[in-house]
Design a protein around this motif. Structure first.
Motif, PDB file in Angstrom:
ATOM      1  N   VAL A 123     -12.136  15.780 -10.362  1.00  0.00           N
ATOM      2  CA  VAL A 123     -11.400  16.208  -9.162  1.00  0.00           C
ATOM      3  C   VAL A 123     -10.485  15.092  -8.659  1.00  0.00           C
ATOM      4  O   VAL A 123      -9.355  15.347  -8.228  1.00  0.00           O
ATOM      5  N   ILE A 124     -10.942  13.864  -8.718  1.00  0.00           N
ATOM      6  CA  ILE A 124     -10.190  12.741  -8.147  1.00  0.00           C
ATOM      7  C   ILE A 124      -8.746  12.672  -8.646  1.00  0.00           C
ATOM      8  O   ILE A 124      -7.824  12.574  -7.832  1.00  0.00           O
ATOM      9  N   PRO A 125      -8.485  12.758  -9.955  1.00  0.00           N
ATOM     10  CA  PRO A 125      -7.089  12.643 -10.394  1.00  0.00           C
ATOM     11  C   PRO A 125      -6.219  13.861 -10.067  1.00  0.00           C
ATOM     12  O   PRO A 125      -5.003  13.807 -10.221  1.00  0.00           O
ATOM     13  N   THR A 126      -6.828  14.939  -9.594  1.00  0.00           N
ATOM     14  CA  THR A 126      -6.013  16.100  -9.201  1.00  0.00           C
ATOM     15  C   THR A 126      -5.444  15.945  -7.795  1.00  0.00           C
ATOM     16  O   THR A 126      -4.457  16.594  -7.454  1.00  0.00           O
ATOM     17  N   LEU A 127      -6.038  15.101  -6.987  1.00  0.00           N
ATOM     18  CA  LEU A 127      -5.655  14.999  -5.579  1.00  0.00           C
ATOM     19  C   LEU A 127      -4.205  14.551  -5.351  1.00  0.00           C
ATOM     20  O   LEU A 127      -3.528  15.124  -4.490  1.00  0.00           O
ATOM     21  N   PRO A 128      -3.679  13.564  -6.086  1.00  0.00           N
ATOM     22  CA  PRO A 128      -2.280  13.179  -5.858  1.00  0.00           C
ATOM     23  C   PRO A 128      -1.286  14.332  -6.068  1.00  0.00           C
ATOM     24  O   PRO A 128      -0.257  14.398  -5.409  1.00  0.00           O
ATOM     25  N   MET A 129      -1.608  15.245  -6.967  1.00  0.00           N
ATOM     26  CA  MET A 129      -0.720  16.388  -7.196  1.00  0.00           C
ATOM     27  C   MET A 129      -0.544  17.214  -5.927  1.00  0.00           C
ATOM     28  O   MET A 129       0.542  17.716  -5.645  1.00  0.00           O
ATOM     29  N   PHE A 130      -1.600  17.347  -5.146  1.00  0.00           N
ATOM     30  CA  PHE A 130      -1.521  18.149  -3.932  1.00  0.00           C
ATOM     31  C   PHE A 130      -0.666  17.486  -2.852  1.00  0.00           C
ATOM     32  O   PHE A 130      -0.198  18.147  -1.928  1.00  0.00           O
ATOM     33  N   LEU A 131      -0.464  16.188  -2.949  1.00  0.00           N
ATOM     34  CA  LEU A 131       0.477  15.501  -2.063  1.00  0.00           C
ATOM     35  C   LEU A 131       1.894  15.548  -2.622  1.00  0.00           C
ATOM     36  O   LEU A 131       2.861  15.705  -1.877  1.00  0.00           O
ATOM     37  N   ALA A 132       2.027  15.406  -3.937  1.00  0.00           N
ATOM     38  CA  ALA A 132       3.356  15.375  -4.566  1.00  0.00           C
ATOM     39  C   ALA A 132       4.003  16.758  -4.608  1.00  0.00           C
ATOM     40  O   ALA A 132       5.217  16.878  -4.392  1.00  0.00           O
ATOM     41  N   LEU A 155       5.740  22.160 -10.400  1.00  0.00           N
ATOM     42  CA  LEU A 155       4.422  22.410 -10.974  1.00  0.00           C
ATOM     43  C   LEU A 155       4.210  21.583 -12.237  1.00  0.00           C
ATOM     44  O   LEU A 155       3.138  20.985 -12.432  1.00  0.00           O
ATOM     45  N   LEU A 156       5.227  21.504 -13.083  1.00  0.00           N
ATOM     46  CA  LEU A 156       5.133  20.683 -14.293  1.00  0.00           C
ATOM     47  C   LEU A 156       4.992  19.199 -13.943  1.00  0.00           C
ATOM     48  O   LEU A 156       4.188  18.483 -14.562  1.00  0.00           O
ATOM     49  N   ALA A 157       5.752  18.752 -12.950  1.00  0.00           N
ATOM     50  CA  ALA A 157       5.636  17.354 -12.514  1.00  0.00           C
ATOM     51  C   ALA A 157       4.237  17.095 -11.953  1.00  0.00           C
ATOM     52  O   ALA A 157       3.640  16.041 -12.201  1.00  0.00           O
ATOM     53  N   GLY A 158       3.711  18.046 -11.192  1.00  0.00           N
ATOM     54  CA  GLY A 158       2.355  17.912 -10.664  1.00  0.00           C
ATOM     55  C   GLY A 158       1.328  17.812 -11.778  1.00  0.00           C
ATOM     56  O   GLY A 158       0.394  17.008 -11.709  1.00  0.00           O
ATOM     57  N   ALA A 159       1.511  18.604 -12.827  1.00  0.00           N
ATOM     58  CA  ALA A 159       0.600  18.536 -13.977  1.00  0.00           C
ATOM     59  C   ALA A 159       0.709  17.177 -14.669  1.00  0.00           C
ATOM     60  O   ALA A 159      -0.302  16.587 -15.057  1.00  0.00           O
TER      61      ALA A 159
END
Length: 118
Positions: free
Chosen positions: A68-77, A91-95
């Motif tokens: 879960v930890i590495p997914t969190l920055p995507m929700f800010l970006a 979405l691709l950048a978030g991935a």
């Protein structure tokens, strides 16, 4: 397909549909429900009902925490990128951000004896 497997699919799909329907009506309520670890809790319940060993269930929860930890920055970006890049590219950048954060976390944790890669 067994009745049990069909039941699991239906319950799990119903939760995803519920979250998307609530989110359509209320940003905050949808986000709150989506942030709950519903899929993980369901998975733990399914594993328990299917009489999986306790260590397998515990390992699932343990590794889920680290994943879960590495997914969190995507929700800010993503909200920042969305108006600048559009939905698909954001979405691709978030991935890509998530994959980069995962690789970094895996590297750091490996140095402390925690292996995230199989």
């Amino acid at each position: 397909m067994s009745a049990w497997l069909l039941f699991k699919y239906l319950v799990t799909a119903a939760i995803v549909v519920l979250v998307s329907e609530v989110a359509r009506r209320s940003d905050r309520a949808g986000a709150l429900i989506a942030a709950l670890p519903l899929v993980t809790v369901l998975t733990l319940v399914w594993l328990h009902i299917e009489r999986q060993p306790v260590d397998k269930i515990a390992n699932h929860a343990w590794f889920t925490f680290w994943y879960v930890i590495p997914t969190l920055p995507m929700f800010l970006a993503f909200p920042w990128l969305l108006p600048r890049l559009g939905f698909t590219l954001a979405l691709l950048a978030g991935a890509a951000i998530t994959m980069g954060c995962f690789a970094l976390l895996a590297f750091v944790l490996q140095r402390h004896g925690i292996e995230l890669w199989p």
